[in-house]
Write an enzyme that holds these catalytic residues in place. Structure first.
Site, PDB file in Angstrom:
ATOM      1  N   MET A 185      38.478  53.304  44.467  1.00  0.00           N
ATOM      2  CA  MET A 185      37.541  54.423  44.327  1.00  0.00           C
ATOM      3  C   MET A 185      36.406  54.289  45.347  1.00  0.00           C
ATOM      4  O   MET A 185      35.354  54.926  45.203  1.00  0.00           O
ATOM      5  CB  MET A 185      36.996  54.484  42.902  1.00  0.00           C
ATOM      6  CG  MET A 185      38.119  54.747  41.896  1.00  0.00           C
ATOM      7  SD  MET A 185      37.591  55.519  40.380  1.00  0.00           S
ATOM      8  CE  MET A 185      36.549  54.263  39.703  1.00  0.00           C
ATOM      9  N   GLY A 186      36.617  53.452  46.367  1.00  0.00           N
ATOM     10  CA  GLY A 186      35.625  53.330  47.439  1.00  0.00           C
ATOM     11  C   GLY A 186      34.453  52.450  47.066  1.00  0.00           C
ATOM     12  O   GLY A 186      34.517  51.684  46.108  1.00  0.00           O
ATOM     13  N   HIS A 205      34.067  46.467  48.538  1.00  0.00           N
ATOM     14  CA  HIS A 205      33.444  45.138  48.601  1.00  0.00           C
ATOM     15  C   HIS A 205      34.545  44.125  48.892  1.00  0.00           C
ATOM     16  O   HIS A 205      35.714  44.507  49.092  1.00  0.00           O
ATOM     17  CB  HIS A 205      32.700  44.838  47.295  1.00  0.00           C
ATOM     18  CG  HIS A 205      33.532  45.095  46.061  1.00  0.00           C
ATOM     19  ND1 HIS A 205      34.655  44.346  45.753  1.00  0.00           N
ATOM     20  CD2 HIS A 205      33.441  46.039  45.080  1.00  0.00           C
ATOM     21  CE1 HIS A 205      35.185  44.795  44.636  1.00  0.00           C
ATOM     22  NE2 HIS A 205      34.479  45.833  44.205  1.00  0.00           N
ATOM     23  N   HIS A 216      37.980  44.392  47.074  1.00  0.00           N
ATOM     24  CA  HIS A 216      38.915  45.357  47.663  1.00  0.00           C
ATOM     25  C   HIS A 216      39.502  44.809  48.966  1.00  0.00           C
ATOM     26  O   HIS A 216      40.693  44.963  49.238  1.00  0.00           O
ATOM     27  CB  HIS A 216      38.189  46.671  48.003  1.00  0.00           C
ATOM     28  CG  HIS A 216      37.585  47.383  46.833  1.00  0.00           C
ATOM     29  ND1 HIS A 216      36.241  47.573  46.692  1.00  0.00           N
ATOM     30  CD2 HIS A 216      38.156  47.979  45.756  1.00  0.00           C
ATOM     31  CE1 HIS A 216      35.989  48.259  45.587  1.00  0.00           C
ATOM     32  NE2 HIS A 216      37.135  48.516  44.996  1.00  0.00           N
ATOM     33  N   SER A 234      31.833  44.251  42.176  1.00  0.00           N
ATOM     34  CA  SER A 234      32.152  45.555  41.597  1.00  0.00           C
ATOM     35  C   SER A 234      31.335  46.613  42.325  1.00  0.00           C
ATOM     36  O   SER A 234      30.176  46.360  42.678  1.00  0.00           O
ATOM     37  CB  SER A 234      31.784  45.558  40.108  1.00  0.00           C
ATOM     38  OG  SER A 234      31.761  46.886  39.622  1.00  0.00           O
ATOM     39  N   SER A 235      31.924  47.782  42.519  1.00  0.00           N
ATOM     40  CA  SER A 235      31.175  48.870  43.161  1.00  0.00           C
ATOM     41  C   SER A 235      29.939  49.207  42.335  1.00  0.00           C
ATOM     42  O   SER A 235      28.898  49.585  42.881  1.00  0.00           O
ATOM     43  CB  SER A 235      32.061  50.113  43.288  1.00  0.00           C
ATOM     44  OG  SER A 235      33.268  49.779  43.936  1.00  0.00           O
TER      45      SER A 235
HETATM   46  P1  AMP Z   1      38.135  50.261  41.967  1.00  0.00           P
HETATM   47  O1  AMP Z   1      37.711  50.738  43.317  1.00  0.00           O
HETATM   48  O2  AMP Z   1      37.027  49.652  41.180  1.00  0.00           O
HETATM   49  O3  AMP Z   1      38.931  51.284  41.212  1.00  0.00           O
HETATM   50  O4  AMP Z   1      39.123  49.038  42.227  1.00  0.00           O
HETATM   51  C1  AMP Z   1      40.243  49.170  43.058  1.00  0.00           C
HETATM   52  C2  AMP Z   1      41.054  47.896  42.957  1.00  0.00           C
HETATM   53  O5  AMP Z   1      40.254  46.778  43.347  1.00  0.00           O
HETATM   54  C3  AMP Z   1      41.555  47.604  41.524  1.00  0.00           C
HETATM   55  O6  AMP Z   1      42.854  47.072  41.585  1.00  0.00           O
HETATM   56  C4  AMP Z   1      40.572  46.566  41.059  1.00  0.00           C
HETATM   57  O7  AMP Z   1      41.088  45.708  40.057  1.00  0.00           O
HETATM   58  C5  AMP Z   1      40.321  45.786  42.344  1.00  0.00           C
HETATM   59  N1  AMP Z   1      39.060  45.046  42.262  1.00  0.00           N
HETATM   60  C6  AMP Z   1      37.844  45.553  41.922  1.00  0.00           C
HETATM   61  N2  AMP Z   1      36.928  44.549  41.923  1.00  0.00           N
HETATM   62  C7  AMP Z   1      37.585  43.423  42.246  1.00  0.00           C
HETATM   63  C8  AMP Z   1      37.180  42.050  42.404  1.00  0.00           C
HETATM   64  N3  AMP Z   1      35.924  41.650  42.228  1.00  0.00           N
HETATM   65  N4  AMP Z   1      38.129  41.152  42.740  1.00  0.00           N
HETATM   66  C9  AMP Z   1      39.416  41.534  42.927  1.00  0.00           C
HETATM   67  N5  AMP Z   1      39.847  42.802  42.800  1.00  0.00           N
HETATM   68  C10 AMP Z   1      38.951  43.732  42.471  1.00  0.00           C
END
Ligand code: AMP
Length: 287
Positions: free
Chosen positions: A30-31, A34, A37, A186-187
């Site tokens: 979802m952008g 960090h 990602h 985390s975003s």
């Molecule tokens: P999101 O952008 O939050 O929807 O996350 C996209 C992907 O990145 C998902 O598969 C999350 O589980 C993964 N992700 C998010 N934060 C982390 C993190 N700190 N370490 C590893 N993977 C992550």
């Protein structure tokens, strides 16, 4: 890196790679990217000649509209980071592209996993996750999809979705990437004020406290102690739970053998953070 905004353009590019026999790795996001990602992108790029990243803030998975409205967006930086990490194609669709008028809604039969933890506290969330991931898997048809253990329950939901819908994609669950002080990247961390940011690592500390102190027998006192630590420091806790690592069934009595995971969801102000730690070695979110 090529940037595409429509499923049609995406498929045209991917068709060329498929025809050349090249495998495709996929990282949906979802952008507000960090290092968590970026680790996923690097892992995908190591294993596949083609790495597709999608950036789409998916409205159907937000049960809280204020959270959706405030979701961080950092697209210029994201593009630079993706290019550096070896991403080949960035898919950046608009909402109308993914959800055309009269888009049919599929009910995904996720079973018990949808009733606990995130499923319980964020009604409809996993249906929204399945709806978008299903569409993305149909569009990208990746050989490998790279996701993070940070979203433990989501890994299990996506694994179930792949089986339910017969996608031919292999799931790769990657470790949680943390800040130096233990906070899971985390975003949403971008939305923490300095005081909240100082407190946030307590979530990981609490998870480690549970890991270090768990003993066979009744787990209520340990869970209550973990919850009160967070509560004392001003977190509004949705849950601190210990669950079977393979099914996410809540565990209250431990026989010392069952493979477990401890999971937390807690608010600092209006920012909701989640994290988890496996309590036994050699366990994974997805077998
Ligand atoms: P999101 O952008 O939050 O929807 O996350 C996209 C992907 O990145 C998902 O598969 C999350 O589980 C993964 N992700 C998010 N934060 C982390 C993190 N700190 N370490 C590893 N993977 C992550």
């Amino acid at each position: 890196m090529i940037l595409v905004k429509t499923t049609g353009d995406l498929q045209k590019i991917l068709f060329r790679h498929e025809s050349a026999g090249e495998s495709i790795g996929f990282v949906p996001t979802m952008g507000a990217l960090h290092n968590g990602h970026i680790q996923l992108i690097r892992n995908a790029a190591r294993n596949h000649p083609v790495t597709v990243c999608s950036i789409f803030v998916n409205p159907t998975q937000f049960n809280d509209q204020a959270d959706f409205a405030k979701y961080p967006q950092t697209i210029e930086e994201d593009i630079n980071r993706l290019e550096e990490a070896g991403c080949t194609v960035l898919f950046l669709p608009k909402v109308e592209e993914m959800y055309p008028v009269n888009d049919p809604v599929i009910a995904y039969d996720l079973g018990a996993i949808e009733q606990v933890l995130e499923g319980k506290y964020r009604p409809g969330h996993f249906q929204g996750v399945c709806r978008i991931v299903d569409k993305l898997l149909l569009a990208v048809k990746p050989d490998g999809m790279y996701i993070g253990q940070k979203d433990y329950q989501q890994c299990m939901v996506i694994s179930k979705l792949i089986t339910l819908r017969g996608h031919r994609t292999q799931l790769q669950v990657c470790d949680t990437v943390r800040e130096a002080d233990g906070l899971a990247q985390s975003s949403r961390n971008l939305r923490l004020d300095p005081g909240q940011r100082d407190k946030a690592p307590l979530i990981y500390e609490t998870l480690l406290f549970v890991k270090e102190n768990i003993k066979p027998g009744n787990l209520s006192a340990l869970k209550a102690e973990a919850l009160s630590r967070l509560d004392f420091h001003g977190f509004r806790v949705d849950y601190v739970e210990i669950a079977n690592a393979g099914t996410l069934e809540i565990v209250n009595e431990w026989d010392g053998k069952e493979q477990l995971v401890v999971l937390v969801a807690a608010f600092l102000g209006d920012v909701r953070l989640i994290d988890n730690v496996l309590l036994s070695e050699n366990t994974r979110a997805v077998p």
